[in-house]
Design a protein around this motif. Structure first.
Motif, PDB file in Angstrom:
ATOM      1  N   ASN A  44       0.835  -1.189   0.000  1.00  0.00           N
ATOM      2  CA  ASN A  44       0.000   0.000   0.000  1.00  0.00           C
ATOM      3  C   ASN A  44       0.876   1.248   0.000  1.00  0.00           C
ATOM      4  O   ASN A  44       1.763   1.363   0.853  1.00  0.00           O
ATOM      5  N   PRO A  45       0.612   2.185  -0.871  1.00  0.00           N
ATOM      6  CA  PRO A  45       1.400   3.421  -0.902  1.00  0.00           C
ATOM      7  C   PRO A  45       1.348   4.145   0.442  1.00  0.00           C
ATOM      8  O   PRO A  45       0.293   4.257   1.051  1.00  0.00           O
ATOM      9  N   GLY A  46       2.492   4.606   0.879  1.00  0.00           N
ATOM     10  CA  GLY A  46       2.573   5.358   2.127  1.00  0.00           C
ATOM     11  C   GLY A  46       2.783   4.513   3.367  1.00  0.00           C
ATOM     12  O   GLY A  46       3.155   5.038   4.405  1.00  0.00           O
ATOM     13  N   MET A  47       2.535   3.207   3.277  1.00  0.00           N
ATOM     14  CA  MET A  47       2.732   2.345   4.438  1.00  0.00           C
ATOM     15  C   MET A  47       4.226   2.214   4.709  1.00  0.00           C
ATOM     16  O   MET A  47       5.016   2.033   3.789  1.00  0.00           O
ATOM     17  N   HIS A  48       4.601   2.325   5.974  1.00  0.00           N
ATOM     18  CA  HIS A  48       6.012   2.237   6.329  1.00  0.00           C
ATOM     19  C   HIS A  48       6.169   1.793   7.785  1.00  0.00           C
ATOM     20  O   HIS A  48       5.227   1.841   8.565  1.00  0.00           O
ATOM     21  N   THR A  49       7.365   1.360   8.116  1.00  0.00           N
ATOM     22  CA  THR A  49       7.720   0.975   9.471  1.00  0.00           C
ATOM     23  C   THR A  49       9.064   1.610   9.801  1.00  0.00           C
ATOM     24  O   THR A  49       9.943   1.687   8.942  1.00  0.00           O
ATOM     25  N   THR A  50       9.221   2.078  11.023  1.00  0.00           N
ATOM     26  CA  THR A  50      10.498   2.609  11.460  1.00  0.00           C
ATOM     27  C   THR A  50      10.942   1.863  12.716  1.00  0.00           C
ATOM     28  O   THR A  50      10.108   1.342  13.457  1.00  0.00           O
ATOM     29  N   VAL A  51      12.222   1.813  12.944  1.00  0.00           N
ATOM     30  CA  VAL A  51      12.762   1.159  14.137  1.00  0.00           C
ATOM     31  C   VAL A  51      12.858   2.231  15.223  1.00  0.00           C
ATOM     32  O   VAL A  51      13.942   2.646  15.648  1.00  0.00           O
ATOM     33  N   THR A  52      11.688   2.713  15.621  1.00  0.00           N
ATOM     34  CA  THR A  52      11.598   3.791  16.601  1.00  0.00           C
ATOM     35  C   THR A  52      10.355   3.613  17.463  1.00  0.00           C
ATOM     36  O   THR A  52       9.433   2.883  17.104  1.00  0.00           O
ATOM     37  N   ILE A  53      10.355   4.316  18.581  1.00  0.00           N
ATOM     38  CA  ILE A  53       9.130   4.516  19.346  1.00  0.00           C
ATOM     39  C   ILE A  53       8.663   5.905  18.951  1.00  0.00           C
ATOM     40  O   ILE A  53       9.416   6.877  19.040  1.00  0.00           O
ATOM     41  N   ASP A  54       7.429   6.008  18.463  1.00  0.00           N
ATOM     42  CA  ASP A  54       6.900   7.258  17.924  1.00  0.00           C
ATOM     43  C   ASP A  54       5.824   7.816  18.851  1.00  0.00           C
ATOM     44  O   ASP A  54       4.918   7.088  19.264  1.00  0.00           O
ATOM     45  N   PHE A  55       5.923   9.110  19.133  1.00  0.00           N
ATOM     46  CA  PHE A  55       4.916   9.823  19.900  1.00  0.00           C
ATOM     47  C   PHE A  55       4.354  10.896  18.982  1.00  0.00           C
ATOM     48  O   PHE A  55       5.100  11.746  18.486  1.00  0.00           O
ATOM     49  N   GLU A  56       3.052  10.843  18.721  1.00  0.00           N
ATOM     50  CA  GLU A  56       2.404  11.816  17.842  1.00  0.00           C
ATOM     51  C   GLU A  56       1.272  12.504  18.605  1.00  0.00           C
ATOM     52  O   GLU A  56       0.504  11.841  19.297  1.00  0.00           O
ATOM     53  N   TYR A  57       1.180  13.818  18.453  1.00  0.00           N
ATOM     54  CA  TYR A  57       0.151  14.611  19.117  1.00  0.00           C
ATOM     55  C   TYR A  57      -0.440  15.564  18.082  1.00  0.00           C
ATOM     56  O   TYR A  57       0.300  16.296  17.414  1.00  0.00           O
ATOM     57  N   VAL A  58      -1.756  15.547  17.927  1.00  0.00           N
ATOM     58  CA  VAL A  58      -2.425  16.405  16.945  1.00  0.00           C
ATOM     59  C   VAL A  58      -2.711  17.767  17.576  1.00  0.00           C
ATOM     60  O   VAL A  58      -3.450  17.854  18.565  1.00  0.00           O
ATOM     61  N   LEU A  59      -2.106  18.811  17.011  1.00  0.00           N
ATOM     62  CA  LEU A  59      -2.340  20.172  17.485  1.00  0.00           C
ATOM     63  C   LEU A  59      -3.599  20.765  16.879  1.00  0.00           C
ATOM     64  O   LEU A  59      -4.399  21.404  17.568  1.00  0.00           O
ATOM     65  N   SER A  60      -3.775  20.579  15.561  1.00  0.00           N
ATOM     66  CA  SER A  60      -4.939  21.143  14.883  1.00  0.00           C
ATOM     67  C   SER A  60      -5.254  20.318  13.639  1.00  0.00           C
ATOM     68  O   SER A  60      -4.404  19.596  13.132  1.00  0.00           O
ATOM     69  N   GLY A  61      -6.485  20.454  13.167  1.00  0.00           N
ATOM     70  CA  GLY A  61      -6.901  19.700  11.985  1.00  0.00           C
ATOM     71  C   GLY A  61      -7.217  18.257  12.330  1.00  0.00           C
ATOM     72  O   GLY A  61      -7.311  17.873  13.495  1.00  0.00           O
ATOM     73  N   ARG A  62      -7.369  17.456  11.297  1.00  0.00           N
ATOM     74  CA  ARG A  62      -7.684  16.042  11.466  1.00  0.00           C
ATOM     75  C   ARG A  62      -6.805  15.229  10.530  1.00  0.00           C
ATOM     76  O   ARG A  62      -6.464  15.683   9.439  1.00  0.00           O
ATOM     77  N   VAL A  63      -6.462  14.024  10.952  1.00  0.00           N
ATOM     78  CA  VAL A  63      -5.709  13.091  10.124  1.00  0.00           C
ATOM     79  C   VAL A  63      -6.281  11.697  10.339  1.00  0.00           C
ATOM     80  O   VAL A  63      -7.003  11.446  11.308  1.00  0.00           O
ATOM     81  N   VAL A  64      -5.947  10.804   9.427  1.00  0.00           N
ATOM     82  CA  VAL A  64      -6.349   9.403   9.551  1.00  0.00           C
ATOM     83  C   VAL A  64      -5.079   8.570   9.661  1.00  0.00           C
ATOM     84  O   VAL A  64      -4.176   8.697   8.832  1.00  0.00           O
ATOM     85  N   LEU A  65      -5.012   7.750  10.693  1.00  0.00           N
ATOM     86  CA  LEU A  65      -3.924   6.807  10.870  1.00  0.00           C
ATOM     87  C   LEU A  65      -4.415   5.464  10.356  1.00  0.00           C
ATOM     88  O   LEU A  65      -5.405   4.921  10.857  1.00  0.00           O
ATOM     89  N   GLU A  66      -3.756   4.958   9.321  1.00  0.00           N
ATOM     90  CA  GLU A  66      -4.124   3.682   8.706  1.00  0.00           C
ATOM     91  C   GLU A  66      -3.123   2.632   9.178  1.00  0.00           C
ATOM     92  O   GLU A  66      -1.910   2.830   9.086  1.00  0.00           O
ATOM     93  N   LEU A  67      -3.631   1.509   9.684  1.00  0.00           N
ATOM     94  CA  LEU A  67      -2.779   0.447  10.200  1.00  0.00           C
ATOM     95  C   LEU A  67      -2.726  -0.740   9.258  1.00  0.00           C
ATOM     96  O   LEU A  67      -3.579  -0.890   8.371  1.00  0.00           O
ATOM     97  N   ASP A  68      -1.733  -1.579   9.463  1.00  0.00           N
ATOM     98  CA  ASP A  68      -1.470  -2.713   8.584  1.00  0.00           C
ATOM     99  C   ASP A  68      -2.631  -3.695   8.502  1.00  0.00           C
ATOM    100  O   ASP A  68      -2.832  -4.353   7.493  1.00  0.00           O
ATOM    101  N   ASP A  69      -3.423  -3.810   9.568  1.00  0.00           N
ATOM    102  CA  ASP A  69      -4.534  -4.765   9.579  1.00  0.00           C
ATOM    103  C   ASP A  69      -5.784  -4.220   8.902  1.00  0.00           C
ATOM    104  O   ASP A  69      -6.843  -4.836   8.933  1.00  0.00           O
TER     105      ASP A  69
END
Length: 67
Positions: A1-26
């Motif tokens: 799937n285009p845009g799907m990726h994995t990083t060897v990190t622990i990621d912390f994301e916080y939405v300040l404004s607007g809306r986004v969709v987080l799409e998961l592998d499943d």
């Protein structure tokens, strides 16, 4: 799937404004808005913004060692 990726990190994301969709592998998708927080650890995922507004996120990635 285009845009799907994995990083060897622990990621912390916080939405300040607007809306986004987080799409998961499943195939699950989660809409996030201001104040929502996500913590991921090597999760295969993609970020999407199908909305007409700009989204601003604060993202911190911390290097991790795979198990």
């Amino acid at each position: 799937n285009p845009g799907m990726h994995t990083t060897v990190t622990i990621d912390f994301e916080y939405v300040l404004s607007g809306r986004v969709v987080l799409e998961l592998d499943d195939g699950a998708s989660v809409e996030l808005g201001p104040g929502d927080t996500v913590v991921q650890n090597g999760t295969r995922h993609a970020w999407r913004n199908p909305f007409d507004e700009t989204a601003t996120l604060v993202v911190v990635l911390i290097g991790a060692t795979p198990a």
